[in-house]
Design an enzyme around this catalytic site. Structure first.
Site, PDB file in Angstrom:
ATOM      1  N   HIS A  61       0.844  -1.387  -0.008  1.00  0.00           N
ATOM      2  CA  HIS A  61      -0.039   0.124  -0.112  1.00  0.00           C
ATOM      3  C   HIS A  61       0.801   1.335  -0.049  1.00  0.00           C
ATOM      4  CE1 HIS A  61      -3.812   1.930   1.794  1.00  0.00           C
ATOM      5  NE2 HIS A  61      -3.504   2.741   0.654  1.00  0.00           N
ATOM      6  N   HIS A  63       1.580   5.099  -1.912  1.00  0.00           N
ATOM      7  CA  HIS A  63       1.107   6.246  -3.018  1.00  0.00           C
ATOM      8  C   HIS A  63       2.364   6.812  -3.642  1.00  0.00           C
ATOM      9  CE1 HIS A  63      -2.846   5.960  -1.935  1.00  0.00           C
ATOM     10  NE2 HIS A  63      -2.587   5.793  -0.718  1.00  0.00           N
ATOM     11  N   LEU A  64       2.619   6.207  -4.869  1.00  0.00           N
ATOM     12  CA  LEU A  64       3.932   7.024  -5.427  1.00  0.00           C
ATOM     13  C   LEU A  64       3.443   8.490  -6.254  1.00  0.00           C
ATOM     14  CD1 LEU A  64       5.526   3.714  -6.998  1.00  0.00           C
ATOM     15  CD2 LEU A  64       6.208   5.136  -5.269  1.00  0.00           C
ATOM     16  N   ASN A  95      -5.037   6.234  -7.108  1.00  0.00           N
ATOM     17  CA  ASN A  95      -5.534   7.439  -7.166  1.00  0.00           C
ATOM     18  C   ASN A  95      -4.540   8.504  -7.360  1.00  0.00           C
ATOM     19  OD1 ASN A  95      -4.725   6.465  -4.506  1.00  0.00           O
ATOM     20  ND2 ASN A  95      -5.763   8.040  -3.514  1.00  0.00           N
ATOM     21  N   HIS A 183     -11.197   0.294   0.152  1.00  0.00           N
ATOM     22  CA  HIS A 183     -11.211   1.424   0.897  1.00  0.00           C
ATOM     23  C   HIS A 183     -12.573   1.466   1.533  1.00  0.00           C
ATOM     24  CE1 HIS A 183     -10.944   6.092   1.327  1.00  0.00           C
ATOM     25  NE2 HIS A 183     -11.466   5.579   2.341  1.00  0.00           N
ATOM     26  N   ASP A 309       0.777   2.482   3.770  1.00  0.00           N
ATOM     27  CA  ASP A 309      -0.299   3.554   3.297  1.00  0.00           C
ATOM     28  C   ASP A 309       0.692   4.906   3.176  1.00  0.00           C
ATOM     29  OD1 ASP A 309      -2.167   5.139   2.386  1.00  0.00           O
ATOM     30  OD2 ASP A 309      -3.316   5.008   4.405  1.00  0.00           O
TER      31      ASP A 309
END
Lengths: 441, 307
Positions: A61, A63-64, A95, A183, A309
């Site tokens: 999990h 976010h890049l 996202n 989510h 996350d």
């Protein structure tokens, strides 16, 4: 080319291995692993005496932020942060701007993460579960996305509110054998919420997010999983009720898995201080009771995985009034240290179960080519060397990530990845003693 | 040395009493026609209001006037904030405009803390979101002191929309710190779900909450709440929670009724109570000037003659 990780404590839950021995890598692949293996003729030797040798860690999990939000993070900086955190495989969530809802964007992620200046870790993309077409939210082209290489589909950031849409998405994903990373948030219950609905939200005059905003969707998604047989992975569990619901769903036979983030098992709403936006997460930090029940869920296996996350933001986005700040914190470079400090060293999980949560389980849940030291199994050898006892202080200014929004800045931690190897050495920590390795040509 | 007045929650009893005593002194002086001597150093006070305000802004201006300070007005929509500037940059700019003190109202809880951090000088919170409104609490305490002579031991009922009210929080802190028994009275939907962090007992029944009350503080019910999911109807709310003669029958016969304003007549209070002798609303307004004089001087350090 023969590389030997010598004389370390090999912890590999995929083989039920926890013993002192060596790991031998030849032509970038693990060829031997155990106490009585031939370690002669090595080109490079890493002396791992007193250290753990584990499968490269897997963070499911992350976010890049690419495409579209490269002021927050890039694939290059994010993968470097991952390597520094001991991870060799990470999943990037969809996202972004635009969201990862077309095969071309999956190609973009895979190309960029394989670039020579990136961190050298594998990036497994997670595709968008839904897409907006003609103003209407509908399923994305999941079969095409799967062909392009996604390992799961997710509604991260845009939680599916319509139960009927989720039902059909699960039916379709079941057919495609694609897990859904869910989510779980009822937006009508969490609307405008800033922190956990409780004593601190009352004190600070911040709108609360009740735990039920998470739990009703955990329950819905578990029930739909039970009905459809679709594999559902519950993203970042934060409340004791969610732990209990997942436990029940597993008992009933639903193919459900769950993850927890480090901030949810060691911080509570009481740590927010005076409106510190680094502590603003979704779901929010909750209470001691939630932390206790999450630790229990980790201990009994209800919670399968630990994931960061990792949610980097630019400074100008977080230095704002609390209700204007975005949700989330960085975590790639603290996940292991925080887990070892608050879970392993406190006896909640054995070293082997810790490695299972951080490598083997996420790999198995998503069917990744990672999470094991078993000879000739993964395409490339993925190895993390961990010093479990080294004490260090986390300094967010010295991280590789572009995002500096961490609730752990200045925290004293015990245990760290000191060497990360993914086909080749991709990270060497300042705490790694250079006397431990030598290379002969 | 300068200080910040950000939240009643953080103020100790000595400081509260000192501020109230200073406000009382200003009140006596001004009423005697005797303004305080202007400070030897000229002071400019930035009044930065991102939310509409009539009485709070006017009373800060009036406080500046009596003290010989120069108020400098900024409003959220007239300033560069409407052009996309961040709060941080706005405050940095004001700092470099060489303002001596900053008074700010903002729609976000906790914004005052940020303002103090970025301004780096004396900062007074004139209301931050649903968090606190400390000068309103000082004004309310001064009003109760002048009507009742003391605060310790009084029963203070705060009635209405507790959930969204910064006045409720600041009042609860100041009255409980000064030894009063605080009661929060309102419908379950407008009281936070967990009240263990705030000082006071919770009552959903108005009669129970007003029983023996010496002070009744009515809170404004914002219009959007009347239509939102928190209430059945404003009519039913009025029936259950309006402070009027019938409701006050169980209170101390000498009870005073207050309201931070602006009032919704006929909702929180009926006309007879709003215009009756028990009502102290206009004194609250006047006292607002004197407590803000005290707050500004205290924040700037001008109360100790070290200007």
């Amino acid at each position: 080319m023969r590389t030997v990780f010598k004389n370390g404590r090999i912890i590999d839950p995929s083989q039920d291995l926890d013993l002192v021995g060596h790991v031998v890598v030849e032509n970038a692949q693990v060829v031997a692993c155990g106490p009585d293996v031939d370690i002669s003729d090595a080109t490079t030797v890493y002396d791992c005496t007193g250290l753990w040798i584990t499968p490269g860690l897997v963070d499911m999990h992350v976010h890049l932020r690419e495409p579209g939000e490269d002021y927050r993070e890039t694939i290059k900086t994010g993968t470097r942060a991952a390597a520094a955190g001991g991870f060799t495989t990470i999943c990037c969530l969809p996202n972004t701007t635009p969201p990862l809802d077309t095969p071309a964007l999956i190609d973009f992620i895979l190309d960029k993460s394989a670039a020579p200046d990136a961190g050298g870790v594998f990036v497994a993309p997670v595709g968008a579960l839904t897409t907006v077409k003609d103003g209407q939210t509908r399923m994305a082209n999941l079969a095409s996305l799967k062909s392009a290489g996604i390992v799961a589909a997710s509604d991260e950031g845009v939680p599916v509110q319509d139960a009927n849409l989720m039902l059909h998405a699960m039916e379709y994903c079941r057919q495609l054998d694609l897990p859904i990373m869910a989510h779980c948030e009822d937006l009508s219950l969490s609307a405008n919420g800033q922190i956990n609905d409780g004593a601190i939200s009352a004190l600070l005059g911040l709108a609360g997010m009740p735990r039920t905003a998470e739990e009703v969707m955990v329950m819905r998604n578990c029930l739909l999983s039970l009905q459809t047989g679709c594999r559902v992975h519950i993203l970042r569990v934060s409340s004791w009720g969610s732990v209990e619901l997942i436990r029940q769903a597993k008992y009933l036979g639903a193919p459900v898995t769950a993850e927890v983030c480090p901030h949810h098992f060691c911080l509570t709403e009481n740590d927010l201080g005076e409106f510190d936006t680094n502590f603003k997460t979704t779901p929010p930090l909750r209470t001691e009771l939630d932390v206790d029940m999450i630790l229990q869920g980790l201990s009994d296996g209800t919670i399968d995985a630990i994931a960061s996350d990792h949610s980097p933001y630019a400074a100008h986005e977080t230095r704002v009034p609390f209700d204007e700040a975005p949700f989330g914190c960085v975590g790639l470079e603290t996940a292991l240290g925080v887990t070892l400090t608050f879970v392993t060293h406190k006896g909640v999980l054995s070293p082997s179960e810790t490695v299972r949560r951080l490598a083997t389980a996420p790999s198995q849940i998503l069917g990744l080519d990672a999470g094991t030291l078993k000879p000739e199994t993964t395409a490339l050898a993925q190895v993390t060397v961990i010093d479990p006892d080294v004490e260090w202080t986390f300094d967010v200014k010295k991280t590789f990530s572009r995002g500096k929004n961490s609730p752990f800045d200045g925290m004293n931690l015990k245990g760290k990845a000191v060497l990360t190897y993914c086909g080749t050495e991709i990270y060497r920590d300042a705490l790694w003693d250079s006397a431990r390795d030598h290379t002969t040509e | 040395m300068n200080r910040n007045l950000l939240a009643m929650r953080h103020l100790d009893v000595d400081d509260i009493q000192y501020l109230l005593a200073m406000a009382q002194m200003h009140k006596d002086n001004v009423e005697a026609g005797d303004y305080p001597a202007p400070p030897s150093v000229r002071r400019s006070v930035g009044l930065l209001f991102f939310e509409n305000s009539t009485r709070t802004r006017v009373s800060f201006e009036k406080a500046c006037h009596y003290l010989g300070y120069q108020p400098v007005n900024f409003s959220g929509d007239g300033s560069s904030m409407s052009k996309g500037e961040t709060l941080r940059d706005t405050i940095f700019t004001l700092k470099h405009e060489r303002l001596d003190a900053l008074v700010m109202r903002h729609r976000s809880s906790g914004a005052a803390n940020l303002a103090a951090e970025y301004f780096g000088g004396p900062t007074v919170n004139a209301g931050d979101g649903q968090h606190e409104h400390p000068t309103q609490a000082l004004s309310d305490a001064l009003t109760v002191l002048s009507r009742k002579g003391q605060i310790e031991g009084l029963n203070v009922a705060i009635v209405g929309d507790i959930l969204h009210s910064r006045v409720a929080r600041s009042d609860a802190w100041i009255f409980s710190k000064l030894g009063a028994h605080v009661r929060f009275v309102g419908p379950n939907t407008l009281v936070p779900s967990v009240m263990s962090g705030l000082p006071g007992s919770v009552h959903y029944d108005l009669k129970e909450g007003l029983d023996g009350a010496d002070v009744v503080i009515c809170l404004r019910l914002q219009r959007e709440r009347m239509k939102g999911p928190h209430l059945s109807s404003s009519r039913e709310y009025t029936k259950l929670y309006q402070v009027n003669r019938a409701a006050l029958r169980v209170a101390n016969p000498e009870a005073i009724v207050m309201h931070p304003g602006p009032m919704n007549r006929g909702v929180e209070l009926d006309d007879a109570t709003a215009d009756g002798p028990q009502c102290a609303v206009l004194e609250q307004v006047t006292n607002g000037i004197f407590v803000r004089m005290a707050a500004l001087q205290w924040a700037l350090g001008d109360d100790r003659g070290d200007a």
